[in-house]
Design a protein around this motif. Structure first.
Motif, PDB file in Angstrom:
ATOM      1  N   ARG A 128      25.028  10.784  17.979  1.00 15.00           N
ATOM      2  CA  ARG A 128      24.497  12.098  18.370  1.00 15.00           C
ATOM      3  C   ARG A 128      25.462  12.878  19.261  1.00 15.00           C
ATOM      4  O   ARG A 128      25.603  14.110  19.122  1.00 15.00           O
ATOM      5  CB  ARG A 128      23.151  11.925  19.076  1.00 15.00           C
ATOM      6  CG  ARG A 128      22.460  13.239  19.408  1.00 15.00           C
ATOM      7  CD  ARG A 128      22.271  14.094  18.152  1.00 15.00           C
ATOM      8  NE  ARG A 128      21.798  15.426  18.461  1.00 15.00           N
ATOM      9  CZ  ARG A 128      20.512  15.783  18.419  1.00 15.00           C
ATOM     10  NH1 ARG A 128      19.585  14.890  18.074  1.00 15.00           N
ATOM     11  NH2 ARG A 128      20.149  16.991  18.708  1.00 15.00           N
ATOM     12  N   ASP A 181      26.738  16.679  18.436  1.00 13.49           N
ATOM     13  CA  ASP A 181      26.557  17.822  19.340  1.00 13.49           C
ATOM     14  C   ASP A 181      27.890  18.492  19.648  1.00 13.49           C
ATOM     15  O   ASP A 181      27.987  19.724  19.706  1.00 13.49           O
ATOM     16  CB  ASP A 181      25.877  17.369  20.635  1.00 13.49           C
ATOM     17  CG  ASP A 181      24.425  16.968  20.425  1.00 13.49           C
ATOM     18  OD1 ASP A 181      23.840  17.350  19.383  1.00 13.49           O
ATOM     19  OD2 ASP A 181      23.876  16.262  21.294  1.00 13.49           O
ATOM     20  N   THR A 201      18.770  17.970  14.767  1.00 15.30           N
ATOM     21  CA  THR A 201      19.761  18.569  15.659  1.00 15.30           C
ATOM     22  C   THR A 201      19.168  19.716  16.452  1.00 15.30           C
ATOM     23  O   THR A 201      19.519  19.921  17.620  1.00 15.30           O
ATOM     24  CB  THR A 201      20.972  19.083  14.871  1.00 15.30           C
ATOM     25  OG1 THR A 201      20.543  20.076  13.923  1.00 15.30           O
ATOM     26  CG2 THR A 201      21.681  17.957  14.155  1.00 15.30           C
TER      27      THR A 201
END
Length: 343
Positions: free
Chosen positions: A31, A35, A79
């Motif tokens: 993750r 990002d 997301t």
């Protein structure tokens, strides 16, 4: 006394086991990298542009035949930021690739040589390798967090394959031909070629089956594919455009223009020069060159974001993350048993 080499100061490329979990599982495991890439996309393209692109992609995806549509929608929801759909369906990659037969004393088979180029910073540093499983066996995908398709993949013991962006069609003015091509893509319900590659990597038992499926399957946008099997004769370039499919060998080399006198507008910088350099790289591989000796201009240029060497016969995969001519990751070297497939 032999001294061990000093560890690289560059970050390593993570290898993530996701089984059959697909893009959502890869996103959950990486993750922070996802990002960072979305932040870079917003700096490059702006959030309003990405939101508009996401809306258009969602409309197109709703009527598309890809088997990974639900994965894409879940990644976009997970997301919660603009750009996830747009980057997954951008089709903006430019690349150079070749399938180079190896010498018998080097293990035999065919080595897939591959660079991927795109003018967005951060892609080289954001690389991951995903280890997938499918009905035909294991797959190593050189990819990014949350990406559903496969642009560069190795199926140990079966084949390796890479996707290059096709040129803009011709003849005629480049902007006009680009608009015509985009209208055709918008009207198509066929899957994206990178989704086709993932499906074939997961399900095709051998290179001959993969070749047949890549030749016959429809895709939503023209593309150039490089396929390298486990035998020296299994090296092919597959060109798919609006008129059909062409299979090329001897050499199996691709850049971002058609390999014959077919009118087109090449993509990327010096596509013809990159193809010529890859032909020379094949000759060097056949003479025993190794370890990215082929990675130099014009194959290497400011938009280069990764370099790969993959051999299905030996199960080896080598990956280098790049930002132009600068390495931004430590070089990853994996060897997977080519005899563990056939799940």
């Amino acid at each position: 006394m032999t001294r061990a080499p000093a560890p690289s100061p560059l970050p390593v490329i993570p290898v993530i086991d996701i089984g059959a979990g697909g893009a959502p599982a890869l996103l959950a495991a990486t993750r922070d990298r996802a990002d960072a890439l979305l932040d870079q996309a917003r700096r490059t393209y702006t959030a309003p542009v990405l939101r508009l692109a996401d809306r258009l992609c969602a409309r197109w995806l709703a009527r598309n035949a890809t088997p990974y549509g639900d994965e894409l929608r879940r990644v976009a929801a997970d997301t919660g930021a603009p750009g996830a759909l747009a980057l997954n369906l951008s089709h903006q990659w430019a690349c150079t690739a070749a399938a180079a037969p190896d010498r018998p004393e080097d293990g035999g088979g065919v080595t897939l040589l591959r660079t991927l180029d795109w003018d967005m910073p951060g892609l080289g540093a954001g690389l991951v390798v995903a280890r997938l499983t499918g009905p035909a066996g294991a797959v190593l995908a050189v990819t990014w967090p949350g990406y559903a398709g496969v642009l560069t993949g190795l199926a140990p013991g079966r084949f390796a394959v890479a996707l290059n962006q096709a040129p803009i069609s011709g003849p005629g003015p480049r902007p006009w031909r680009w608009l015509i091509d985009r209208r055709r893509v918008w009207a198509s319900t066929a899957p994206p070629p990178d989704h086709l590659l993932r499906d074939i990597l997961e399900t095709a038992p051998d290179a001959t089956t993969a070749l047949h499926r890549l030749r016959e399957a429809p895709v939503c946008v023209p593309c150039i594919l490089t396929l390298a099997g486990v035998d020296r004769s299994e090296a092919w370039t597959i060109e798919k455009d609006w008129t059909g499919t062409r299979i090329r060998q001897h050499p199996a080399v691709a850049a971002n223009h058609w390999g014959a006198d077919i009118p087109c507008h090449p993509r990327g910088r010096d596509s013809v020069g990159r193809r010529v350099a890859m032909i020379e790289a094949i000759e060097a591989i056949e003479a025993g060159a190794r370890d990215f000796a082929w990675l130099r201009p014009p194959i290497l240029w400011p938009a280069t974001r990764l370099a790969v060497e993959a051999n299905a016969a030996t199960g080896t995969l080598r990956v280098q993350g790049m930002e132009g001519a600068r390495a931004v990751t430590a070089r990853l070297a994996l060897t997977e048993s080519p005899h563990t497939n056939g799940i």
